[in-house]
Scaffold this motif. Sequence first.
Motif, PDB file in Angstrom:
ATOM      1  N   ASN A  12       0.818  -1.211   0.000  1.00  0.00           N
ATOM      2  CA  ASN A  12       0.000   0.000   0.000  1.00  0.00           C
ATOM      3  C   ASN A  12       0.851   1.260   0.000  1.00  0.00           C
ATOM      4  OD1 ASN A  12      -2.294   1.546   0.058  1.00  0.00           O
ATOM      5  ND2 ASN A  12      -2.534   1.447   2.256  1.00  0.00           N
ATOM      6  N   ASP A  48      -7.787  -8.114   4.746  1.00  0.00           N
ATOM      7  CA  ASP A  48      -8.855  -7.119   4.822  1.00  0.00           C
ATOM      8  C   ASP A  48      -9.152  -6.575   3.430  1.00  0.00           C
ATOM      9  OD1 ASP A  48      -7.037  -4.902   4.306  1.00  0.00           O
ATOM     10  OD2 ASP A  48      -6.374  -5.110   6.371  1.00  0.00           O
ATOM     11  N   ASP A  50      -8.494  -3.674   1.981  1.00  0.00           N
ATOM     12  CA  ASP A  50      -7.490  -2.857   1.295  1.00  0.00           C
ATOM     13  C   ASP A  50      -6.718  -3.657   0.239  1.00  0.00           C
ATOM     14  OD1 ASP A  50      -6.077  -0.363   0.880  1.00  0.00           O
ATOM     15  OD2 ASP A  50      -4.404  -1.301   1.941  1.00  0.00           O
ATOM     16  N   PRO A  51      -6.161  -4.828   0.574  1.00  0.00           N
ATOM     17  CA  PRO A  51      -5.477  -5.601  -0.470  1.00  0.00           C
ATOM     18  C   PRO A  51      -6.429  -6.144  -1.538  1.00  0.00           C
ATOM     19  CG  PRO A  51      -5.211  -6.663   1.676  1.00  0.00           C
ATOM     20  CD  PRO A  51      -5.938  -5.392   1.897  1.00  0.00           C
ATOM     21  N   GLU A  53      -8.799  -4.429  -2.921  1.00  0.00           N
ATOM     22  CA  GLU A  53      -8.865  -3.333  -3.894  1.00  0.00           C
ATOM     23  C   GLU A  53      -7.568  -3.216  -4.696  1.00  0.00           C
ATOM     24  OE1 GLU A  53     -10.013   0.217  -1.810  1.00  0.00           O
ATOM     25  OE2 GLU A  53     -11.735  -0.790  -0.898  1.00  0.00           O
ATOM     26  N   ARG A  54      -6.409  -3.316  -4.013  1.00  0.00           N
ATOM     27  CA  ARG A  54      -5.126  -3.193  -4.709  1.00  0.00           C
ATOM     28  C   ARG A  54      -4.945  -4.323  -5.721  1.00  0.00           C
ATOM     29  NH1 ARG A  54      -3.194  -2.333   0.513  1.00  0.00           N
ATOM     30  NH2 ARG A  54      -2.047  -4.312   0.466  1.00  0.00           N
TER      31      ARG A  54
END
Length: 109
Positions: A12, A48, A50-51, A53-54
């Motif tokens: 991130n 979670d 966040d990864p 989406e990445r």
Amino acid sequence: MHWATLDPFILNDPFWQHRMGMPAANKQFLEALLQYGDCSSYRFFVGDLDPVERLSRFFQGCSAVVAQRIRVELQSVLPLALRKRTADIFHNGDFTYSTPYLMEWRNRL
């Protein structure tokens, strides 16, 4: 053959992503895996959203043929997901945190 991992691969931090050894190696490994690999599925179980989406942004660059074999899911669904479809190859890039738990789980299975 089905491949799975707990590794989020894409960090991130855009500045360090292409400048440090591990992030650059992770990205190159992932690109090579998807370009040259011939697994029926590639499943990424991450901690979670966040990864999720990445990785989803990263996979937008894949061909439609490869993209249909990729799934990104939360680690909380891992036991159920592997009951439905086992992984022939289980990649673990972080040998420090998850490995003891994965070894115990593997031994019970």
